[in-house]
Design a protein around this motif. Structure first.
Motif, PDB file in Angstrom:
ATOM      1  N   LEU A   1       0.834  -1.200   0.000  1.00 44.14           N
ATOM      2  CA  LEU A   1       0.000   0.000   0.000  1.00 44.14           C
ATOM      3  C   LEU A   1       0.867   1.246   0.000  1.00 44.14           C
ATOM      4  CD1 LEU A   1      -3.095  -0.683   2.288  1.00 44.14           C
ATOM      5  CD2 LEU A   1      -3.066   0.069  -0.084  1.00 44.14           C
ATOM      6  N   PHE A   2       1.871   1.253   0.841  1.00 46.21           N
ATOM      7  CA  PHE A   2       2.766   2.411   0.860  1.00 46.21           C
ATOM      8  C   PHE A   2       3.527   2.523  -0.464  1.00 46.21           C
ATOM      9  CE2 PHE A   2       2.561   2.248   5.612  1.00 46.21           C
ATOM     10  CZ  PHE A   2       2.171   3.556   5.797  1.00 46.21           C
ATOM     11  N   ARG A   3       3.888   1.390  -1.017  1.00 45.19           N
ATOM     12  CA  ARG A   3       4.641   1.416  -2.255  1.00 45.19           C
ATOM     13  C   ARG A   3       3.810   2.010  -3.398  1.00 45.19           C
ATOM     14  NH1 ARG A   3       7.139  -3.750  -5.395  1.00 45.19           N
ATOM     15  NH2 ARG A   3       4.962  -3.852  -5.986  1.00 45.19           N
ATOM     16  N   GLU A   4       2.519   1.704  -3.386  1.00 44.89           N
ATOM     17  CA  GLU A   4       1.634   2.290  -4.390  1.00 44.89           C
ATOM     18  C   GLU A   4       1.655   3.812  -4.291  1.00 44.89           C
ATOM     19  OE1 GLU A   4      -0.396   1.179  -6.775  1.00 44.89           O
ATOM     20  OE2 GLU A   4      -0.070  -0.972  -6.558  1.00 44.89           O
ATOM     21  N   LEU A   5       1.877   4.294  -3.085  1.00 50.38           N
ATOM     22  CA  LEU A   5       1.919   5.737  -2.875  1.00 50.38           C
ATOM     23  C   LEU A   5       3.318   6.288  -3.100  1.00 50.38           C
ATOM     24  CD1 LEU A   5      -0.333   5.703   0.286  1.00 50.38           C
ATOM     25  CD2 LEU A   5      -0.927   6.601  -1.956  1.00 50.38           C
ATOM     26  N   GLU A   6       4.188   5.429  -3.608  1.00 51.40           N
ATOM     27  CA  GLU A   6       5.550   5.830  -3.961  1.00 51.40           C
ATOM     28  C   GLU A   6       6.382   6.290  -2.781  1.00 51.40           C
ATOM     29  OE1 GLU A   6       5.097   7.764  -8.295  1.00 51.40           O
ATOM     30  OE2 GLU A   6       3.416   7.973  -6.916  1.00 51.40           O
TER      31      GLU A   6
ATOM     32  N   GLU B   1      -9.024   2.970  -7.606  1.00 50.52           N
ATOM     33  CA  GLU B   1     -10.324   2.749  -6.967  1.00 50.52           C
ATOM     34  C   GLU B   1     -10.363   1.383  -6.295  1.00 50.52           C
ATOM     35  OE1 GLU B   1     -12.888   3.455 -10.245  1.00 50.52           O
ATOM     36  OE2 GLU B   1     -12.953   5.618  -9.897  1.00 50.52           O
ATOM     37  N   ASP B   2      -9.803   0.396  -6.969  1.00 52.72           N
ATOM     38  CA  ASP B   2      -9.748  -0.937  -6.369  1.00 52.72           C
ATOM     39  C   ASP B   2      -8.968  -0.906  -5.065  1.00 52.72           C
ATOM     40  OD1 ASP B   2     -11.151  -1.871  -8.486  1.00 52.72           O
ATOM     41  OD2 ASP B   2      -9.471  -2.842  -9.495  1.00 52.72           O
ATOM     42  N   LEU B   3      -7.853  -0.202  -5.104  1.00 55.64           N
ATOM     43  CA  LEU B   3      -7.025  -0.121  -3.900  1.00 55.64           C
ATOM     44  C   LEU B   3      -7.777   0.569  -2.762  1.00 55.64           C
ATOM     45  CD1 LEU B   3      -3.536   0.718  -5.375  1.00 55.64           C
ATOM     46  CD2 LEU B   3      -4.168  -1.301  -4.071  1.00 55.64           C
ATOM     47  N   ILE B   4      -8.488   1.622  -3.102  1.00 56.94           N
ATOM     48  CA  ILE B   4      -9.251   2.335  -2.071  1.00 56.94           C
ATOM     49  C   ILE B   4     -10.287   1.403  -1.453  1.00 56.94           C
ATOM     50  CG2 ILE B   4     -10.900   4.195  -1.682  1.00 56.94           C
ATOM     51  CD1 ILE B   4      -9.369   5.818  -3.809  1.00 56.94           C
ATOM     52  N   THR B   5     -11.003   0.716  -2.324  1.00 53.42           N
ATOM     53  CA  THR B   5     -12.000  -0.236  -1.835  1.00 53.42           C
ATOM     54  C   THR B   5     -11.342  -1.271  -0.923  1.00 53.42           C
ATOM     55  OG1 THR B   5     -13.187   0.006  -3.914  1.00 53.42           O
ATOM     56  CG2 THR B   5     -13.769  -1.884  -2.525  1.00 53.42           C
ATOM     57  N   PHE B   6     -10.219  -1.754  -1.364  1.00 53.46           N
ATOM     58  CA  PHE B   6      -9.481  -2.747  -0.597  1.00 53.46           C
ATOM     59  C   PHE B   6      -9.091  -2.211   0.779  1.00 53.46           C
ATOM     60  CE2 PHE B   6      -5.239  -4.425   0.538  1.00 53.46           C
ATOM     61  CZ  PHE B   6      -5.572  -5.759   0.712  1.00 53.46           C
ATOM     62  N   ALA B   7      -8.514  -1.016   0.792  1.00 55.59           N
ATOM     63  CA  ALA B   7      -8.066  -0.420   2.056  1.00 55.59           C
ATOM     64  C   ALA B   7      -9.259  -0.176   2.976  1.00 55.59           C
ATOM     65  CB  ALA B   7      -7.332   0.892   1.775  1.00 55.59           C
ATOM     66  N   ARG B   8     -10.354   0.309   2.410  1.00 50.87           N
ATOM     67  CA  ARG B   8     -11.554   0.520   3.223  1.00 50.87           C
ATOM     68  C   ARG B   8     -12.009  -0.793   3.834  1.00 50.87           C
ATOM     69  NH1 ARG B   8     -14.225   4.363  -0.453  1.00 50.87           N
ATOM     70  NH2 ARG B   8     -13.620   6.448   0.277  1.00 50.87           N
ATOM     71  N   GLY B   9     -11.963  -1.842   3.037  1.00 49.66           N
ATOM     72  CA  GLY B   9     -12.390  -3.154   3.522  1.00 49.66           C
ATOM     73  C   GLY B   9     -11.589  -3.592   4.733  1.00 49.66           C
ATOM     74  N   ILE B  10     -10.290  -3.467   4.634  1.00 48.57           N
ATOM     75  CA  ILE B  10      -9.449  -3.849   5.764  1.00 48.57           C
ATOM     76  C   ILE B  10      -9.737  -2.984   6.971  1.00 48.57           C
ATOM     77  CG2 ILE B  10      -7.107  -3.954   6.629  1.00 48.57           C
ATOM     78  CD1 ILE B  10      -6.099  -4.680   4.042  1.00 48.57           C
ATOM     79  N   LYS B  11      -9.862  -1.708   6.716  1.00 48.20           N
ATOM     80  CA  LYS B  11     -10.044  -0.777   7.819  1.00 48.20           C
ATOM     81  C   LYS B  11     -11.329  -1.087   8.594  1.00 48.20           C
ATOM     82  CE  LYS B  11     -10.800   3.981   8.813  1.00 48.20           C
ATOM     83  NZ  LYS B  11     -11.639   5.022   8.220  1.00 48.20           N
ATOM     84  N   LEU B  12     -12.374  -1.360   7.862  1.00 51.77           N
ATOM     85  CA  LEU B  12     -13.661  -1.595   8.523  1.00 51.77           C
ATOM     86  C   LEU B  12     -13.693  -2.941   9.229  1.00 51.77           C
ATOM     87  CD1 LEU B  12     -16.192  -0.104   5.977  1.00 51.77           C
ATOM     88  CD2 LEU B  12     -15.481   0.791   8.200  1.00 51.77           C
TER      89      LEU B  12
ATOM     90  N   LEU C   1      11.313   2.886   0.167  1.00 50.22           N
ATOM     91  CA  LEU C   1      11.285   1.699   1.035  1.00 50.22           C
ATOM     92  C   LEU C   1      11.850   2.000   2.411  1.00 50.22           C
ATOM     93  CD1 LEU C   1      12.272  -1.105  -1.484  1.00 50.22           C
ATOM     94  CD2 LEU C   1      10.042  -0.189  -0.906  1.00 50.22           C
ATOM     95  N   LYS C   2      12.843   2.831   2.456  1.00 44.00           N
ATOM     96  CA  LYS C   2      13.448   3.168   3.748  1.00 44.00           C
ATOM     97  C   LYS C   2      12.413   3.806   4.659  1.00 44.00           C
ATOM     98  CE  LYS C   2      17.659   4.766   3.291  1.00 44.00           C
ATOM     99  NZ  LYS C   2      18.777   5.736   3.140  1.00 44.00           N
ATOM    100  N   ASP C   3      11.656   4.726   4.082  1.00 38.92           N
ATOM    101  CA  ASP C   3      10.611   5.381   4.860  1.00 38.92           C
ATOM    102  C   ASP C   3       9.555   4.378   5.303  1.00 38.92           C
ATOM    103  OD1 ASP C   3      12.026   7.614   4.322  1.00 38.92           O
ATOM    104  OD2 ASP C   3      10.489   8.624   3.145  1.00 38.92           O
ATOM    105  N   ILE C   4       9.194   3.493   4.408  1.00 38.53           N
ATOM    106  CA  ILE C   4       8.178   2.502   4.752  1.00 38.53           C
ATOM    107  C   ILE C   4       8.613   1.705   5.974  1.00 38.53           C
ATOM    108  CG2 ILE C   4       6.931   0.453   3.958  1.00 38.53           C
ATOM    109  CD1 ILE C   4       7.111   1.465   1.148  1.00 38.53           C
ATOM    110  N   ARG C   5       9.866   1.304   5.939  1.00 38.07           N
ATOM    111  CA  ARG C   5      10.363   0.518   7.069  1.00 38.07           C
ATOM    112  C   ARG C   5      10.286   1.314   8.365  1.00 38.07           C
ATOM    113  NH1 ARG C   5      16.508  -0.989   7.406  1.00 38.07           N
ATOM    114  NH2 ARG C   5      16.378   1.208   7.970  1.00 38.07           N
ATOM    115  N   GLU C   6      10.762   2.543   8.303  1.00 37.79           N
ATOM    116  CA  GLU C   6      10.732   3.358   9.512  1.00 37.79           C
ATOM    117  C   GLU C   6       9.315   3.562  10.015  1.00 37.79           C
ATOM    118  OE1 GLU C   6      12.836   6.978   8.954  1.00 37.79           O
ATOM    119  OE2 GLU C   6      14.766   6.000   8.666  1.00 37.79           O
TER     120      GLU C   6
END
Lengths: 245, 245
Positions: free
Chosen positions: A53-58, B94-105, A61-66
């Motif tokens: 999920l974080f990777r999709e947001l670019e 949109e798929d990712l958003i749906t996915f993230a919402r699913g986990i969150k809920l 990786l270092k930040d993700i780990r932290e």
DNA sequence: TGTTGACTCTGACGTTGCGTAATAGTTTAG
DNA sequence: CTAAACTATTACGCAACGTCAGAGTCAACA
């Protein structure tokens, strides 16, 4: 327990990437066989989900780990931010589509590049990182808060909330008034003292974040009443405008 | 004429990037001053727009250059493809958003990674590149078509259209029937002869593209009647299934 | 039991798309 | 005429892997 091959097939992440993630300490397998083969369990997969999920947001990786290793990491909160960021990105794509359609239909050579602008996303991303572990500010905060007791923690947060409540009391007045400006000064001093050094620049960034319409806005408005966050934002803008120029 | 600084401010592209684009021959300034300063005109800006659109789609710069320099490059067509790709990406988000919402809920640990799957986008991207200049297939095609006259060009394209019209005539029958399978074979041979070597794999990719619902689908259906593209897709799938296993 | 074919490991080097100095010349405003 | 602001050209650095190369492992079939 799954092998690299299986994990790769399931998640779409290449074997090489999994090995790399292991090497940099981002995602270690649950265990290794005698021969050194990596074996992943469900916990690892769950962590991988977060990473992706974080990777999709670019995020680097270092930040993700932290971030996901920060003691302050809260998965629900992170998910909320991720959703907001994904939504911003979606909007960005919609702008681009509109832009492309415009050119296609009219053939107009409009020297408009605003659709490519990612400032908003970048700013939001920055602020998200400040909340978690991936910024110098946060690291300073982490140190300062190391020897806090539960009580002092609560005291600090109560004072923090009180500040916004104070803003709420004057939120219908002029943001450039002396009182409002004094409150901004107080806020800056408070953050510098208790969290991290809050330069004018950082303060300006915070102001934007407060008014961005996300979770922050909601929280602040809940302390000071609707419109407080926006008021704080304006007051900060005025304050920084005076200071910086 | 604009300086690098001005272009950078207008477009959000860093000066360093502009210099780099110049170096790799992706975007050269209209002219240079005696001192070597880069100066950009409107045509350059227009080209930069194109580049940025492709860059948003994560095309490698080398590919971008080949594409927009291809003698077959058609801006309108490219825009259409870009729009379709952007739309696919939007759907992905949109798929990712749906996915993230699913986990969150639900907090459910569902080992579902399908939301991260970018196969469709990647395939479409590949096919887009095949249409323009950035694939070995295209380069082969470019060579073959070098010494075509306008007449032979038309003849080839007419035959090509005829093939799809033939598919259209049997589009309500069984895709695995001998006739349909024979037609697939004809199509493969035709492409290999006139365009580029059409392996089973390439053919399979084409089949998918035909039925992807974009411009290709529309064109094919216009030659063979509604549903033809999908029929061709199925026939190809059957054909490749037999061949490859 | 041996062998084959599919997997996996660990380096090591290559690649892309720039960021970041370092050094030096250029232009412009006062 | 000078300082401030711009620009150019190497040159090195970096992230996130891809891509061999060389070598060990494992499951299955003969």
């Amino acid at each position: 327990m799954m092998t690299v091959h299986e994990v790769s097939k399931l998640t779409g992440v290449s074997i090489r990437a999994l090995q790399y993630y292991d090497k940099i300490g981002l995602l270690s397998p649950a265990e290794k066989t005698d021969a050194g083969y990596r074996l992943y369990d469900d916990a690892a997969l769950e962590r991988l989900q977060q990473i992706l999920l974080f990777r999709e947001l670019e995020f680097p990786l270092k930040d993700i780990r932290e971030i996901i290793e920060s003691p302050f990491f809260d998965r629900k909160k992170a998910l909320q931010q991720q959703i907001e960021l994904l939504t911003l990105k979606k909007k960005h794509l919609e702008d681009l589509i509109t832009f492309a359609r415009g050119i296609k239909l009219t053939g107009v050579k409009n020297m408009d590049f605003s659709a490519f602008d990612t400032k908003k996303i970048d700013e939001y991303t920055e602020n998200a990182k400040k909340q978690w572990g991936a910024s110098p500010e946060f690291k300073e905060f982490e140190k300062k808060s190391e020897n806090w007791t539960d009580e002092s923690k609560k005291a600090v947060y109560d004072s923090f909330i009180q500040l916004f409540a104070d803003f709420g009391k004057i939120k219908d007045s002029d943001p450039s008034s002396p009182e409002a400006q004094q409150k901004v000064k107080d806020l800056q001093a408070f953050i510098s003292k208790n969290f991290y050094k809050c330069s004018d620049e950082v303060l300006f960034g915070l102001g934007k974040m407060y008014a961005a319409g996300g979770e922050f806005t909601e929280n602040i408005d809940s302390y000071g009443g609707s419109g407080t966050a926006e008021f704080v934002h304006q007051a900060i803008t005025v304050y920084c405008g005076k200071q910086m120029k």
